[in-house]
Design an enzyme around this catalytic site. Structure first.
Site, mmCIF file in Angstrom:
data_model
loop_
_atom_site.group_PDB
_atom_site.id
_atom_site.type_symbol
_atom_site.label_atom_id
_atom_site.label_comp_id
_atom_site.label_asym_id
_atom_site.label_seq_id
_atom_site.Cartn_x
_atom_site.Cartn_y
_atom_site.Cartn_z
ATOM 1 C CB SER A 111 -0.958 -0.041 1.199
ATOM 2 O OG SER A 111 -1.970 0.910 1.053
ATOM 3 C CG ASP A 137 7.283 5.796 -11.443
ATOM 4 O OD1 ASP A 137 7.758 4.808 -12.026
ATOM 5 O OD2 ASP A 137 6.126 5.835 -10.994
ATOM 6 C CE LYS A 194 -5.770 -2.993 0.290
ATOM 7 N NZ LYS A 194 -5.988 -1.545 0.192
#
Length: 691
Positions: free
Chosen positions: A463, A474, A488
């Site tokens: 999560s 990224d 998740k």
């Protein structure tokens, strides 16, 4: 709309059941009927996915309901299933209009069969054959087996199951009379619990069949279950600090609450199966086949009291082999989850290098202090910022951020903690059920740290941890190392119903690159071997998990291109891993555990053969462990059971770091990779020096 990240994965709730003894099967009342209709409305018009309660859905819901009632095909007959085959096309109507009669009747048929089977087992105890010298075997997993055609087929199955239960107790050291007494108490207790079933209990099972076909995180909570969930969200629950989930007839440890008693003790681990629970000074109650909420109720207790758990280690392929551990219950406090740091020295040919390591167990915030406007409230971001300042003062050459076993927490903290390492920019996208995308980001200028960074993750990083790791990857802000994360990537809200509540999946997380973290998780740049089987732990291991997908990429600037060095970094890492006793051990142990799980589909009911099979498995595991120990100049172990005790002792007594192969080897290798990263980038892209 409030976003619940809680444990950040598809984990079972700690449920409370307080049912009066019932002489007849309870019928659905107006409260239950109304709750069912409101659940149907929530699924149709509030869920993230396009949910259609039609005949196709009804077939899946009916099958899931059967799986919940009798996952091992051990109680119901094919004729029982056929008698209720109308539910294959009418279960949707039952939920939508609250006509729950047939679904309750199906539970009644199951309960009758279960009570009859328990009576049959009790009748067999006085003539139980304790010789265990036959050639029969018991199939361990029956969820895909056909339903029995008649009672005689079930009798044959239960003769084996009874023999297996008796053999397991006998091997553990009980004499024949003790075995019989233990089994009699076990079956009487199970029958008593069945007789206590009330209307809310049945509604919870029916709704579980309905909601779990949509996704594994959508769930109906009865009024008392809702109270338990509120307690858990406030982190004031007194217990062992473990999140549990159903796994067929077993209750499995899905994760450990950071800083909780089980986490601190080191004796209980994710993927372990709990097969017995006992209070201090009392006999252990077998909980195989018992409902999750009943098991949780047995485990829960006041602070300072002790609970004994009989567990089958997750790494064990043989589910009949167990060990007993004791955990002292306690309350998980905010400070138990606080971030912490250390400086480790890595020796290389050119001298000694200092690397900082920050451990972040959870994404937390003291909401009460924050709402009260207190200036110095505790939060993950604030604590990590303080640890960064300490490491800068130590003049470390880089930082390893350890997010292993971090199951998530407050979304705002993951968002703000990214801001410690980037100078403003988007961090995560959230897409709702209508397709609308909200963009969250860091709006504050400046960074707390812009030097070399490595983020260490594992299968239990979930999560909010995945949001953080994905953003760092990224942005090209650092390297991600470890094993693939949990996956998740969904958001739940908790909505009140007229009777109970529904935890409903309403949105999905996406990285700034447009990729979802759902199902696939975050793939590390450099992978480590893992002892956690992704087929057993993780979003992809859950039934009907929402799929991975993408949305449009947002505009953001990258901070560097660490992936251009991956081939060289991977080569150096692999060379060290090949020479490392700990990494070599991890690879071999993971391979062996996987092989044993594939091979062991049944167990022998012959005492001598069972012992031989068990000894062979132990010998293989012991050989791997002692090979590692010999390479590290550690004392060899005489028995495999000592290995778990050794790991547990190292966790609780802070003994030699060399004796913690998983935890320490991964941290030290991450530091090595960071130094390689610095070495390969001569004109380091993050210009600010640590001063």
């Amino acid at each position: 709309m409030s976003l619940f990240e809680s444990a950040g994965r598809a984990l079972a709730l700690s449920l409370l059941v307080a049912a009066p003894t019932a002489l007849a099967l309870p019928s659905p009342g107006e409260d239950q009927r109304q709750a069912a209709m409101e659940v149907a409305e929530s699924l149709r018009y509030g869920h993230y996915a396009d949910v259609r309660l039609d005949d196709q859905w009804s077939t899946r819901a009916f099958q899931r309901y059967l799986d919940i009632l009798d996952s091992q095909r051990a109680y119901l007959l094919q004729s029982d299933v056929d008698d209720f085959s109308d539910l294959r096309t009418t279960m949707d109507d039952s939920i939508k209009d609250g006509s729950l009669g047939r679904t309750y009747e199906l539970y009644g048929r199951y309960q009758d069969r279960a009570e009859e089977r328990l009576d049959w087992l009790l009748s067999q105890l006085d003539k139980l054959d304790m010789s265990f010298d036959g050639d029969e075997r018991l199939v361990l997993e029956r969820k895909d087996e056909p339903w029995a055609k008649n009672e005689s087929e079930l009798d044959a199955l239960w003769q084996k199951r009874l023999a297996n239960a008796a053999l397991t107790l006998s091997i553990s050291g009980q004499d024949d009379d003790e075995v019989v007494d233990t089994l009699r108490e076990r079956y009487q207790t199970q029958k008593h619990r069945l007789e206590q079933t009330n209307a809310d209990d049945i509604l919870t099972l029916v709704m579980a069949g309905a909601t779990s076909t949509v996704d594994p995180h959508t769930e109906y909570l009865s009024p008392r279950q809702g109270e338990s969930f509120d307690i858990q969200m406030r982190l004031s629950l007194e217990g062992i600090g473990a999140l549990l989930q159903s796994d067929g007839e077993y209750v499995k440890v899905a994760s450990l609450v950071p800083g909780g008693p089980a986490d601190k003790g080191g004796s209980l681990k994710p993927a372990d199966r709990i097969i017995g629970v006992g209070q201090e000074g009392e006999n252990i109650t077998n909980v195989v086949g018992m409902r999750l909420d009943d098991v949780v109720e047995l485990i829960r207790g006041p602070k300072g009291s002790k609970v004994r758990l009989e567990i089958v280690p997750g790494e064990s392929a043989d589910t009949t082999r167990s060990t007993v551990i004791t955990i002292t219950r306690d309350t998980v406090k905010l400070e138990d989850q606080a971030a912490s740091s250390e400086v480790i020295e890595v020796k290389r040919e050119d001298g000694s290098h200092k690397v900082g390591v920050i451990k972040v167990p959870a994404f937390y915030v003291d909401f009460d202090a924050w709402r009260a406007g207190e200036e110095n409230y505790r939060s993950t971001t604030r604590d990590v910022a303080a640890e960064i300042a300490k490491l800068k003062a130590e003049k470390v050459e880089g930082i390893v951020l350890d997010l292993r076993n971090n199951g998530g927490g407050a979304l705002q903290e993951a968002n703000s903690m990214i801001g410690l390492f980037i100078d403003r920019g988007p961090t995560v996208q959230v897409r709702d059920a209508r397709g609308r995308i909200s963009l969250y980001g860091d709006t504050e200028s400046g960074t707390d740290y812009d030097g070399p960074l490595v983020v260490l993750v594992n299968r239990l990083s979930a999560s909010a941890s995945e949001i953080f790791a994905g953003a760092i990857q990224d942005y090209g802000r650092g390297l991600i190392v470890g094993s693939n994360t949990f996956g998740k990537g969904t958001v739940q809200t908790l909505n009140d119903l007229s009777y109970g509540q529904i935890k409903l999946t309403r949105a999905k997380f996406y990285r700034i690159s447009g990729e979802s973290t759902q199902n696939r998780g975050v793939k590390p740049d450099i992978a480590y071997p893992s002892l956690l089987d992704p087929n057993l732990i993780g979003e992809s291991a859950l039934d009907d998990a929402l799929p991975w997908d993408t949305v449009r990429e947002v505009q953001y600037r990258t901070y560097g291109t660490p992936r251009q060095y991956l081939k060289k970094l991977q080569s150096r890492h692999q060379q060290r891993a090949d020479e490392s006793p700990n990494f070599h051990y991890l690879e071999q142990r993971a391979d062996l555990a996987s092989k044993l799980r594939e091979q062991l589909t049944s167990v022998s009911l012959n005492r001598e053969k069972r012992q031989q099979e068990a000894n062979q498995q132990d010998d293989e595991m012991l050989s791997l462990e002692n090979e590692r120990r010999e390479a590290l100049d550690l004392e060899p172990l005489k028995e495999w059971s000592e290995a778990r005790e050794s790991e547990e002792e190292a966790t609780t007594t802070d003994e030699s770091k060399e004796d913690q192969p998983v935890d320490r080897a991964e941290v030290e290798e991450s530091a090595e990779i960071l130094l390689d990263f610095v070495d390969l980038g001569p004109s380091w892209q993050f210009a600010t020096k640590l001063d």
